[in-house]
Design a protein around this motif. Structure first.
Motif, mmCIF file in Angstrom:
data_model
loop_
_atom_site.group_PDB
_atom_site.id
_atom_site.type_symbol
_atom_site.label_atom_id
_atom_site.label_comp_id
_atom_site.label_asym_id
_atom_site.label_seq_id
_atom_site.Cartn_x
_atom_site.Cartn_y
_atom_site.Cartn_z
ATOM 1 N N LEU B 50 0.814 -1.211 0.000
ATOM 2 C CA LEU B 50 0.000 0.000 0.000
ATOM 3 C C LEU B 50 0.845 1.256 0.000
ATOM 4 C CD1 LEU B 50 -2.700 -1.115 2.576
ATOM 5 C CD2 LEU B 50 -2.953 -0.997 0.094
ATOM 6 N N ASP B 51 2.060 1.133 0.570
ATOM 7 C CA ASP B 51 2.904 2.309 0.699
ATOM 8 C C ASP B 51 4.283 2.014 0.103
ATOM 9 O OD1 ASP B 51 3.877 4.745 1.435
ATOM 10 O OD2 ASP B 51 4.335 4.137 3.501
ATOM 11 N N PRO B 52 4.356 1.837 -1.231
ATOM 12 C CA PRO B 52 5.645 1.472 -1.822
ATOM 13 C C PRO B 52 6.628 2.625 -1.780
ATOM 14 C CG PRO B 52 4.032 1.867 -3.549
ATOM 15 C CD PRO B 52 3.321 2.058 -2.238
ATOM 16 N N LYS B 53 7.926 2.259 -1.717
ATOM 17 C CA LYS B 53 8.960 3.297 -1.795
ATOM 18 C C LYS B 53 8.999 3.785 -3.232
ATOM 19 C CE LYS B 53 12.243 1.416 1.528
ATOM 20 N NZ LYS B 53 13.538 0.725 1.569
ATOM 21 N N THR B 54 8.924 5.061 -3.396
ATOM 22 C CA THR B 54 8.940 5.609 -4.755
ATOM 23 C C THR B 54 10.213 6.420 -4.954
ATOM 24 O OG1 THR B 54 6.550 5.764 -4.663
ATOM 25 C CG2 THR B 54 7.630 7.008 -6.412
ATOM 26 N N SER B 55 10.854 6.214 -6.076
ATOM 27 C CA SER B 55 12.018 7.045 -6.388
ATOM 28 C C SER B 55 12.018 7.340 -7.882
ATOM 29 C CB SER B 55 13.308 6.333 -5.979
ATOM 30 O OG SER B 55 13.401 5.098 -6.641
ATOM 31 N N VAL B 56 12.654 8.414 -8.214
ATOM 32 C CA VAL B 56 12.718 8.795 -9.629
ATOM 33 C C VAL B 56 14.084 8.397 -10.174
ATOM 34 C CG1 VAL B 56 12.642 10.717 -11.263
ATOM 35 C CG2 VAL B 56 11.143 10.718 -9.257
ATOM 36 N N LYS B 57 14.090 7.651 -11.247
ATOM 37 C CA LYS B 57 15.349 7.241 -11.886
ATOM 38 C C LYS B 57 15.303 7.729 -13.331
ATOM 39 C CE LYS B 57 16.475 3.963 -8.653
ATOM 40 N NZ LYS B 57 17.757 3.663 -8.051
ATOM 41 N N VAL B 58 16.437 8.051 -13.839
ATOM 42 C CA VAL B 58 16.493 8.485 -15.242
ATOM 43 C C VAL B 58 17.058 7.325 -16.067
ATOM 44 C CG1 VAL B 58 17.486 10.160 -16.851
ATOM 45 C CG2 VAL B 58 16.812 10.868 -14.549
ATOM 46 N N ILE B 59 16.362 6.987 -17.116
ATOM 47 C CA ILE B 59 16.847 5.924 -17.998
ATOM 48 C C ILE B 59 18.012 6.466 -18.808
ATOM 49 C CG2 ILE B 59 16.218 4.331 -19.857
ATOM 50 C CD1 ILE B 59 13.296 4.561 -18.865
#
Lengths: 107, 149
Positions: B50-59
């Motif tokens: 319900l509360d996943p760790k979210t991160s932004v990655k650049v391809i």
């Protein structure tokens, strides 16, 4: 540990699991194992890697424990494979198992 | 902490939908306490989903993203659920020609052999000497068995 592929192979057969499995083989199979071991002692590491009869293969599905780089399998008789790993110039044998592919004629 | 007060089922407080036969054997407090424990457990189990760790990655320019050094060398299963949505799971891939190694006995033997090898230093062997020794030991065992009969 020094590793040179043109050095001759030495073997370590002291693993109790390997010895237990060796004595459980019938005489014909055991003498085939002995013949392969003697053959190995005539080869360099490079020749072992390339020998079509030994079928030296890296095992990728079993992670090696710390201190052991990789575990390999090689055909020790027509119907059996051994697992082993390289430690310097020594080939340390681990187990002998039936080669199921050979048993069922896949190879 | 998740509160169980106000849990409703079909517009009624949850406890009223418990059968009357069941409620005859348990008090109201016991029933609500059990339901609350179950609900908390379920929510706890799914908390990560319900509360996943979210991160932004650049391809990167070659189409790669990094999952972190701790996963270096691991194999993963990538499922493309829809364009732009992937599910990445660590996986153990067993090549067909290594399946024999995963039979319970073979796996047990290999682990035992590896443990012994780790604990004992390497020592060169002479195959002829070993075969002679093992042959002699077998002979002794056979003659002992024969003698005891």
């Amino acid at each position: 540990m020094r590793k040179k592929n043109d050095d001759p192979v030495k073997v370590d057969l002291n693993n109790p699991v390997f010895q237990r499995q060796l004595v459980s083989l019938d005489k014909t199979d055991a003498s085939r194992v002995l013949a392969t071991l003697k053959k190995l002692l005539q080869l360099t590491w490079q020749q072992v890697y390339l020998d079509p009869g030994l079928k030296w293969e890296k095992i990728t599905s079993v992670p090696p424990p710390p201190g052991i780089e990789s575990v390999y399998s090689l055909r020790i008789t027509q119907a059996r494979r051994a697992t082993a790993y390289r430690d310097g110039d020594l080939l340390r044998f681990l187990t002998i198992e039936p080669d199921h592919d050979a048993t069922y004629g896949k190879k | 902490m998740h509160s169980c007060k106000g849990l409703m089922h079909n517009g009624e407080p949850l406890w009223t939908s418990v059968s009357s036969d069941f409620s005859r054997h348990y008090t109201f407090e016991q029933i609500t306490s059990a339901i609350c424990s179950f609900v908390r457990g379920t929510i706890g189990m799914n908390a990560n989903l319900l509360d996943p760790k979210t991160s932004v990655k650049v391809i990167g320019s070659s189409g790669q993203i990094s999952l972190g050094k701790e996963y270096a060398g691991r194999q993963v299963l990538i499922e493309e659920r829809e364009p732009g949505v992937w599910l990445v799971r660590t996986a153990l891939v067993i090549p067909e020609n290594e399946a024999w190694l995963h039979a319970p006995q073979a796996q047990h033997d290999l682990q035992e052999a590896l443990a012994w090898a780790q604990a004992n230093p390497p020592r060169e062997s002479d195959p002829d000497v070993l075969f002679k020794e093992l042959g002699n030991a077998q002979e002794k065992r056979r003659s002992r068995k024969g003698g005891s009969q």
